[in-house]
Design an enzyme around this catalytic site. Structure first.
Site, short mmCIF file in Angstrom:
data_model
loop_
_atom_site.label_atom_id
_atom_site.label_comp_id
_atom_site.label_asym_id
_atom_site.label_seq_id
_atom_site.Cartn_x
_atom_site.Cartn_y
_atom_site.Cartn_z
N SER A 8 -10.44 -54.79 -8.36
CA SER A 8 -9.27 -55.84 -7.75
C SER A 8 -8.73 -55.11 -6.75
O SER A 8 -8.29 -53.97 -6.68
CB SER A 8 -8.30 -55.61 -8.96
OG SER A 8 -7.17 -56.22 -8.60
N HIS A 33 -12.47 -58.92 -6.98
CA HIS A 33 -11.36 -59.61 -7.97
C HIS A 33 -10.14 -59.84 -6.89
O HIS A 33 -9.59 -58.65 -6.49
CB HIS A 33 -11.31 -58.77 -9.09
CG HIS A 33 -10.21 -59.33 -10.12
ND1 HIS A 33 -10.49 -60.24 -11.26
CD2 HIS A 33 -8.84 -59.31 -10.26
CE1 HIS A 33 -9.48 -60.72 -11.89
NE2 HIS A 33 -8.48 -60.04 -11.38
N ASP A 35 -6.06 -61.08 -7.16
CA ASP A 35 -5.31 -61.64 -7.80
C ASP A 35 -4.09 -62.12 -7.02
O ASP A 35 -3.46 -61.73 -6.13
CB ASP A 35 -4.44 -60.51 -8.29
CG ASP A 35 -5.33 -59.55 -9.37
OD1 ASP A 35 -5.57 -60.27 -10.48
OD2 ASP A 35 -5.69 -58.29 -9.01
N MET A 37 -0.50 -64.32 -7.41
CA MET A 37 0.78 -64.52 -8.14
C MET A 37 1.63 -65.15 -7.23
O MET A 37 1.60 -65.22 -5.84
CB MET A 37 1.19 -63.03 -8.17
CG MET A 37 0.25 -62.14 -8.79
SD MET A 37 0.83 -60.33 -9.38
CE MET A 37 -0.60 -59.37 -9.72
N HIS A 66 -8.37 -64.62 -9.55
CA HIS A 66 -7.59 -64.89 -10.73
C HIS A 66 -5.89 -65.29 -10.27
O HIS A 66 -5.29 -64.76 -9.83
CB HIS A 66 -7.41 -63.32 -11.23
CG HIS A 66 -6.37 -63.20 -12.60
ND1 HIS A 66 -5.91 -61.87 -12.75
CD2 HIS A 66 -5.84 -63.98 -13.18
CE1 HIS A 66 -5.35 -62.01 -13.97
NE2 HIS A 66 -4.99 -63.27 -14.26
N MET A 68 -2.43 -66.17 -11.16
CA MET A 68 -1.44 -66.08 -12.00
C MET A 68 -0.19 -67.01 -11.36
O MET A 68 0.68 -66.44 -10.84
CB MET A 68 -0.91 -64.55 -12.05
CG MET A 68 -1.85 -63.85 -12.80
SD MET A 68 -1.82 -62.12 -12.46
CE MET A 68 -3.10 -61.89 -11.05
N MET A 137 -6.55 -60.37 -20.58
CA MET A 137 -5.43 -59.29 -19.95
C MET A 137 -5.27 -58.23 -21.04
O MET A 137 -4.78 -58.33 -22.05
CB MET A 137 -4.21 -60.13 -19.72
CG MET A 137 -4.36 -61.18 -18.46
SD MET A 137 -5.13 -60.59 -16.94
CE MET A 137 -3.95 -59.03 -16.67
N ASP A 175 -9.17 -57.21 -18.04
CA ASP A 175 -8.57 -57.22 -16.92
C ASP A 175 -7.14 -56.26 -16.98
O ASP A 175 -6.29 -56.67 -17.76
CB ASP A 175 -8.21 -58.60 -16.00
CG ASP A 175 -7.29 -58.47 -14.83
OD1 ASP A 175 -7.23 -56.98 -14.25
OD2 ASP A 175 -7.01 -59.16 -14.07
C1 DX5 Z 1 -2.60 -57.67 -12.99
C2 DX5 Z 1 -4.03 -57.84 -12.27
C3 DX5 Z 1 -5.03 -56.96 -12.25
C4 DX5 Z 1 -4.77 -55.84 -11.91
C5 DX5 Z 1 -5.52 -54.59 -12.58
O1 DX5 Z 1 -1.90 -58.68 -13.09
O2 DX5 Z 1 -4.46 -59.06 -12.91
O3 DX5 Z 1 -6.36 -57.62 -11.87
O4 DX5 Z 1 -4.99 -55.45 -10.28
O5 DX5 Z 1 -5.11 -53.50 -11.80
P1 DX5 Z 1 -5.40 -52.19 -12.80
O6 DX5 Z 1 -6.88 -51.94 -12.94
O7 DX5 Z 1 -4.63 -51.25 -11.96
O8 DX5 Z 1 -4.67 -52.41 -14.19
ZN ZN Z 2 -6.57 -59.92 -12.31
#
Ligand code: DX5
Ligand code: ZN
Length: 216
Positions: A8, A33, A35, A37, A66, A68, A137, A175
């Protein structure tokens, strides 16, 4: 099947994102990956279309995006145009999940559904045959570097049984808080894809950290 590793980039140094992408291109990472948000579904805001478009120009691996965000169905085509190969939406943010999953596939992407730590895998029974990926998650979404939630192991086992009963081809992705202390057990429980942010990017040798997860 050998499992996949999806680092990620949330924990990457954004001032040197190009270098991180070159590192990922050369590494044993399978997917990248990303993220996204929105500050509404989760209490954090990250990156959007312009950055993903630029990442796509450099990345030699599929982009595992991903979302969010609330109402993810509004942006399916925009994420496809930006370069997403796999697009995952949250169960908790999707009123009409079946329609959204169909639209993602129609747009030419693999479709994933993500569940928060409090969501039981049993709610996926009627959608499991339609999805390419389920992401469990193992932290509350919103931030990298959080502590892994132990209950995630049993969720993987329960989900595996649901996938088998439905003869679904869905992959199980995990994740949040994944590192070398829990990765082997996650794979043993049935995980197919490990996302790792902090573990990879806080390492002095990210390429080796990725290889260590891949070689399990
Ligand atoms: C959190 C994200 C993850 C995050 C994982 O909301 O969806 O993808 O980047 O990071 P680590 O491996 O640091 O928990
Ligand atoms: Zn993620």
């Amino acid at each position: 099947m050998k499992h996949y590793i999806a680092p990620s980039i949330l924990s990457a140094d954004f001032l040197n994102l190009g270098e991180s992408l070159q590192m990922l291109n050369k590494s044993k990472a399978d997917w990248i990956h990303i993220d996204v948000m929105d500050g509404v579904f989760v209490p954090n805001i990250t990156i959007g279309f312009p950055v993903i478009k630029q990442i796509k120009q450099l990345a030699k691996k599929p982009l595992d995006v991903h979302l969010m965000i609330v109402q993810p169905e509004r942006y399916i085509d925009r994420f496809r145009e930006a370069g997403a190969d796999i697009l995952s939406v949250h169960f908790e943010a999707s009123t009409h999940l079946h329609r959204t999953i169909s639209a993602i596939k129609t747009a030419g992407m693999k479709a994933g559904v993500v569940i928060n730590p409090h969501t039981n895998v049993c709610v996926l029974e009627d959608i499991i045959i339609d999805v390419d990926l389920v992401c469990i998650m193992s932290v509350n979404p919103g931030f990298g570097g959080q502590k892994f939630i132990e209950n995630s192991f049993s969720k993987i086992i329960n989900l595996k049984a649901i996938i088998a009963a439905a003869k679904s081809k869905a992959l199980i992705e995990v994740d949040g808080g994944v590192d070398n202390t829990n990765a082997a057990k996650l794979l043993k429980c049935g995980a197919d894809v490990l996302v790792a942010g902090n573990y990879v990017f806080s390492s002095k040798e990210p390429t080796k950290a990725i290889a260590d997860l891949k070689n399990l």
